[in-house]
Design an enzyme around this catalytic site. Structure first.
Site: not given
Ligand SMILES: NC(=O)c1ccc[n+]([C@@H]2O[C@H](COP(=O)([O-])OP(=O)(O)OC[C@H]3O[C@@H](n4cnc5c(N)ncnc54)[C@H](O)[C@@H]3O)[C@@H](O)[C@H]2O)c1
Length: 234
Positions: A9, A48, A127, A140-141, A144
């Protein structure tokens, strides 16, 4: 020797900040993502993560490029806002596959290399939903909470080989994730839950992730550390 780091990611909001934090420290970094990073000195391997075979292939490629691996950061994830009654089996499978099963598969793919080297650090981005429950985001919860459980199991099994496994539980971070359902009222309401009065930025999560993989964080394992601006204190 510079750290050899794999970040899933790494093209996303939080993941890109994590990649840049390690690069700033002189690390060599491979980004695993389904989309190319915008601008990064990391090496990109397309994957993927919903597909376990492709995930194993990509992690193997990354380890080959780096000539080993010292740090794995599982940051890729997907989010859906759906009431519990409306979650389909397909929704459940997709979210659990990418958020939880892919974490298992990447951990399984790097651990033998780390165990053989008798050292390494794994940081899984979970999360605060793992601890708060998730009205409107039950699957989602659940995904995580599974990431936190995998983290603790890995810590228990691999600690004796010098491998630490920790989770980071971000609060609300302004990225593309959830942007389609986010309103100004949501931002104000969530900001008010933090004693610091603001939402998180990706660098807040990147700093703690980097610390957990550094010698300074070397006596932490099996932890699920809140990076929530105090929205959650347990
Ligand atoms: N943004 C928030 O408020 C928040 C809060 C708590 C936890 N998180 C967690 O932090 C992490 C990053 O989140 P973010 O906010 O940067 O989200 P984002 O959507 O900006 O980034 C997620 C990344 O994961 C990649 N991805 C998703 N599915 C994929 C797949 N099947 N194969 C390969 N790559 C894949 C996407 O291409 C993207 O680059 C996640 O695990 C998310 O659950 C985010």
């Amino acid at each position: 020797m510079s750290q050899r780091v794999i970040v899933t990611g790494g093209s996303g909001g939080i993941g890109a900040a994590i990649v840049e934090r390690f690069l700033a420290d002189g690390a060599r970094v491979v980004t695993l993502d389904r989309q190319e990073p915008k601008a990064s000195a990391s090496t990109f391997v397309a994957v993927d993560l919903g597909d376990p075979l492709d995930t194993r292939r990509a992690v193997g490629e990354a380890v080959g490029i780096l000539g080993g691996v010292d740090v794995l950061v599982n940051c890729a994830g997907i989010f859906q806002h759906i009431p519990l009654l409306d979650i389909t089996v397909e929704d459940w499978d997709r979210v659990l596959d990418v958020n939880a099963r892919a974490t298992l598969v990447t951990m399984q793919a790097v651990a033998p290399v780390m165990l053989e080297a008798r050292g390494g650090a794994i940081v899984n981005i979970a999360s605060m939903a793992a601890k708060l429950g998730g009205g409107g985001e039950a699957h989602y919860a659940a995904s995580k909470a599974a990431v936190v459980a995998l983290t603790r199991a890995g810590a228990q099994e691999w600690g004796c080989h010098g491998v630490t496994v920790n989770a980071v539980c971000p609060g609300y971070v302004l990225t593309d994730m959830g942007a389609d359902t986010r309103s100004e009222a949501d931002i104000a309401a969530w900001s008010a839950k933090s004693p610091l009065g603001r939402l998180g930025v990706p660098e807040d999560v990147a700093g703690v992730t980097h610390f957990l993989a550094s010698p300074a964080g070397g006596y932490l394992t099996g932890q699920a550390i809140n990076v929530t601006g105090g929205m959650l204190m347990h």
